[in-house]
Design a protein around this motif. Structure first.
Motif, PDB file in Angstrom:
ATOM      1  N   GLU A  44       0.830  -1.204   0.000  1.00 37.03           N
ATOM      2  CA  GLU A  44       0.000   0.000   0.000  1.00 37.03           C
ATOM      3  C   GLU A  44       0.866   1.256   0.000  1.00 37.03           C
ATOM      4  OE1 GLU A  44      -2.910  -0.089   3.117  1.00 37.03           O
ATOM      5  OE2 GLU A  44      -3.562  -2.104   2.560  1.00 37.03           O
ATOM      6  N   VAL A  45       1.978   1.223   0.725  1.00 35.61           N
ATOM      7  CA  VAL A  45       2.897   2.359   0.748  1.00 35.61           C
ATOM      8  C   VAL A  45       3.474   2.573  -0.651  1.00 35.61           C
ATOM      9  CG1 VAL A  45       5.110   3.192   1.659  1.00 35.61           C
ATOM     10  CG2 VAL A  45       3.471   2.098   3.192  1.00 35.61           C
ATOM     11  N   LEU A  46       3.927   1.495  -1.256  1.00 29.44           N
ATOM     12  CA  LEU A  46       4.509   1.598  -2.593  1.00 29.44           C
ATOM     13  C   LEU A  46       3.478   2.044  -3.632  1.00 29.44           C
ATOM     14  CD1 LEU A  46       6.788  -1.570  -2.553  1.00 29.44           C
ATOM     15  CD2 LEU A  46       7.456   0.821  -2.212  1.00 29.44           C
ATOM     16  N   ARG A  47       2.254   1.568  -3.509  1.00 22.44           N
ATOM     17  CA  ARG A  47       1.196   1.949  -4.448  1.00 22.44           C
ATOM     18  C   ARG A  47       0.891   3.442  -4.336  1.00 22.44           C
ATOM     19  NH1 ARG A  47      -2.810  -0.911  -2.639  1.00 22.44           N
ATOM     20  NH2 ARG A  47      -1.988  -2.812  -3.542  1.00 22.44           N
ATOM     21  N   SER A  48       0.821   3.950  -3.105  1.00 27.97           N
ATOM     22  CA  SER A  48       0.558   5.377  -2.920  1.00 27.97           C
ATOM     23  C   SER A  48       1.676   6.220  -3.511  1.00 27.97           C
ATOM     24  CB  SER A  48       0.407   5.711  -1.428  1.00 27.97           C
ATOM     25  OG  SER A  48      -0.792   5.195  -0.936  1.00 27.97           O
ATOM     26  N   ALA A  49       2.920   5.814  -3.288  1.00 23.08           N
ATOM     27  CA  ALA A  49       4.056   6.553  -3.843  1.00 23.08           C
ATOM     28  C   ALA A  49       4.023   6.515  -5.376  1.00 23.08           C
ATOM     29  CB  ALA A  49       5.362   5.968  -3.320  1.00 23.08           C
ATOM     30  N   HIS A  50       3.727   5.360  -5.922  1.00 20.07           N
ATOM     31  CA  HIS A  50       3.664   5.202  -7.386  1.00 20.07           C
ATOM     32  C   HIS A  50       2.542   6.065  -7.983  1.00 20.07           C
ATOM     33  CE1 HIS A  50       3.944   3.200 -11.267  1.00 20.07           C
ATOM     34  NE2 HIS A  50       2.639   3.060 -11.228  1.00 20.07           N
ATOM     35  N   ASN A  51       1.380   6.056  -7.359  1.00 24.24           N
ATOM     36  CA  ASN A  51       0.251   6.847  -7.854  1.00 24.24           C
ATOM     37  C   ASN A  51       0.540   8.338  -7.761  1.00 24.24           C
ATOM     38  OD1 ASN A  51      -1.208   4.563  -8.449  1.00 24.24           O
ATOM     39  ND2 ASN A  51      -2.374   4.592  -6.546  1.00 24.24           N
ATOM     40  N   LEU A  52       1.173   8.758  -6.685  1.00 24.59           N
ATOM     41  CA  LEU A  52       1.531  10.158  -6.509  1.00 24.59           C
ATOM     42  C   LEU A  52       2.516  10.594  -7.593  1.00 24.59           C
ATOM     43  CD1 LEU A  52       1.225  12.656  -4.733  1.00 24.59           C
ATOM     44  CD2 LEU A  52       3.025  11.746  -3.280  1.00 24.59           C
ATOM     45  N   LYS A  53       3.507   9.773  -7.845  1.00 23.75           N
ATOM     46  CA  LYS A  53       4.502  10.068  -8.883  1.00 23.75           C
ATOM     47  C   LYS A  53       3.849  10.133 -10.265  1.00 23.75           C
ATOM     48  CE  LYS A  53       8.611   8.293 -11.063  1.00 23.75           C
ATOM     49  NZ  LYS A  53       9.164   7.063 -11.546  1.00 23.75           N
ATOM     50  N   GLY A  54       2.958   9.196 -10.556  1.00 23.79           N
ATOM     51  CA  GLY A  54       2.288   9.174 -11.847  1.00 23.79           C
ATOM     52  C   GLY A  54       1.394  10.378 -12.058  1.00 23.79           C
ATOM     53  N   ALA A  55       0.666  10.770 -11.018  1.00 24.26           N
ATOM     54  CA  ALA A  55      -0.212  11.939 -11.130  1.00 24.26           C
ATOM     55  C   ALA A  55       0.615  13.205 -11.353  1.00 24.26           C
ATOM     56  CB  ALA A  55      -1.074  12.065  -9.870  1.00 24.26           C
ATOM     57  N   ALA A  56       1.741  13.316 -10.656  1.00 23.85           N
ATOM     58  CA  ALA A  56       2.612  14.478 -10.836  1.00 23.85           C
ATOM     59  C   ALA A  56       3.166  14.518 -12.256  1.00 23.85           C
ATOM     60  CB  ALA A  56       3.738  14.449  -9.808  1.00 23.85           C
ATOM     61  N   ALA A  57       3.603  13.390 -12.735  1.00 23.64           N
ATOM     62  CA  ALA A  57       4.167  13.333 -14.088  1.00 23.64           C
ATOM     63  C   ALA A  57       3.132  13.670 -15.145  1.00 23.64           C
ATOM     64  CB  ALA A  57       4.753  11.948 -14.350  1.00 23.64           C
ATOM     65  N   SER A  58       1.879  13.286 -14.930  1.00 24.39           N
ATOM     66  CA  SER A  58       0.841  13.560 -15.931  1.00 24.39           C
ATOM     67  C   SER A  58       0.565  15.067 -16.067  1.00 24.39           C
ATOM     68  CB  SER A  58      -0.451  12.822 -15.572  1.00 24.39           C
ATOM     69  OG  SER A  58      -1.072  13.408 -14.445  1.00 24.39           O
ATOM     70  N   LEU A  59       0.914  15.840 -15.030  1.00 25.36           N
ATOM     71  CA  LEU A  59       0.747  17.290 -15.106  1.00 25.36           C
ATOM     72  C   LEU A  59       2.042  18.004 -15.446  1.00 25.36           C
ATOM     73  CD1 LEU A  59      -1.658  17.873 -12.108  1.00 25.36           C
ATOM     74  CD2 LEU A  59      -2.177  18.025 -14.534  1.00 25.36           C
ATOM     75  N   GLY A  60       3.086  17.232 -15.691  1.00 28.13           N
ATOM     76  CA  GLY A  60       4.353  17.830 -16.061  1.00 28.13           C
ATOM     77  C   GLY A  60       5.228  18.198 -14.881  1.00 28.13           C
ATOM     78  N   PHE A  61       4.843  17.744 -13.673  1.00 30.45           N
ATOM     79  CA  PHE A  61       5.672  17.994 -12.494  1.00 30.45           C
ATOM     80  C   PHE A  61       6.674  16.856 -12.395  1.00 30.45           C
ATOM     81  CE2 PHE A  61       1.501  19.677 -10.541  1.00 30.45           C
ATOM     82  CZ  PHE A  61       1.646  20.878 -11.174  1.00 30.45           C
ATOM     83  N   GLY A  62       7.879  17.166 -12.086  1.00 23.31           N
ATOM     84  CA  GLY A  62       8.862  16.115 -11.927  1.00 23.31           C
ATOM     85  C   GLY A  62      10.242  16.678 -11.710  1.00 23.31           C
ATOM     86  N   LEU A  63      11.156  15.783 -11.487  1.00 21.76           N
ATOM     87  CA  LEU A  63      12.536  16.169 -11.283  1.00 21.76           C
ATOM     88  C   LEU A  63      13.262  16.187 -12.616  1.00 21.76           C
ATOM     89  CD1 LEU A  63      13.316  13.955  -8.186  1.00 21.76           C
ATOM     90  CD2 LEU A  63      12.702  16.361  -8.213  1.00 21.76           C
ATOM     91  N   THR A  64      14.165  17.098 -12.766  1.00 20.23           N
ATOM     92  CA  THR A  64      14.979  17.133 -13.967  1.00 20.23           C
ATOM     93  C   THR A  64      16.431  16.909 -13.571  1.00 20.23           C
ATOM     94  OG1 THR A  64      15.212  19.527 -13.805  1.00 20.23           O
ATOM     95  CG2 THR A  64      13.423  18.693 -15.196  1.00 20.23           C
ATOM     96  N   ALA A  65      17.138  16.171 -14.386  1.00 20.66           N
ATOM     97  CA  ALA A  65      18.552  15.915 -14.120  1.00 20.66           C
ATOM     98  C   ALA A  65      19.356  17.173 -14.430  1.00 20.66           C
ATOM     99  CB  ALA A  65      19.042  14.749 -14.967  1.00 20.66           C
ATOM    100  N   ARG A  66      20.344  17.409 -13.626  1.00 22.88           N
ATOM    101  CA  ARG A  66      21.214  18.579 -13.858  1.00 22.88           C
ATOM    102  C   ARG A  66      22.548  18.135 -14.337  1.00 22.88           C
ATOM    103  NH1 ARG A  66      19.826  23.296  -9.791  1.00 22.88           N
ATOM    104  NH2 ARG A  66      17.625  23.003  -9.733  1.00 22.88           N
TER     105      ARG A  66
END
Length: 66
Positions: A44-66
């Motif tokens: 459940e912890v991993l699923r919540s983290a995965h869903n949060l990451k996916g929702a952020a990515a779908s809106l263009g939020f995310g980390l960029t490599a420097r």
């Protein structure tokens, strides 16, 4: 795909609401892991983290490599 500003703001609001739910689930799950590491619902912890990451990515939020 281009979105109108109003539509994007609506999606961001939905994202914020979902984030609150996922963060609450993550907090609860991590506390359970701390108390009972062998009995806590790690999936459940991993699923919540995965869903949060996916929702952020779908809106263009995310980390960029420097």
């Amino acid at each position: 795909m281009e979105r109108g500003d109003q539509e994007y703001q609506r999606l961001v609001q939905i994202f914020r609401e979902e984030c609150q739910e996922h963060i609450q689930q993550l907090n609860s799950g991590l506390l359970a892991l701390e108390r009972q590491p062998h009995e806590a619902p790690l999936d459940e912890v991993l699923r919540s983290a995965h869903n949060l990451k996916g929702a952020a990515a779908s809106l263009g939020f995310g980390l960029t490599a420097r």
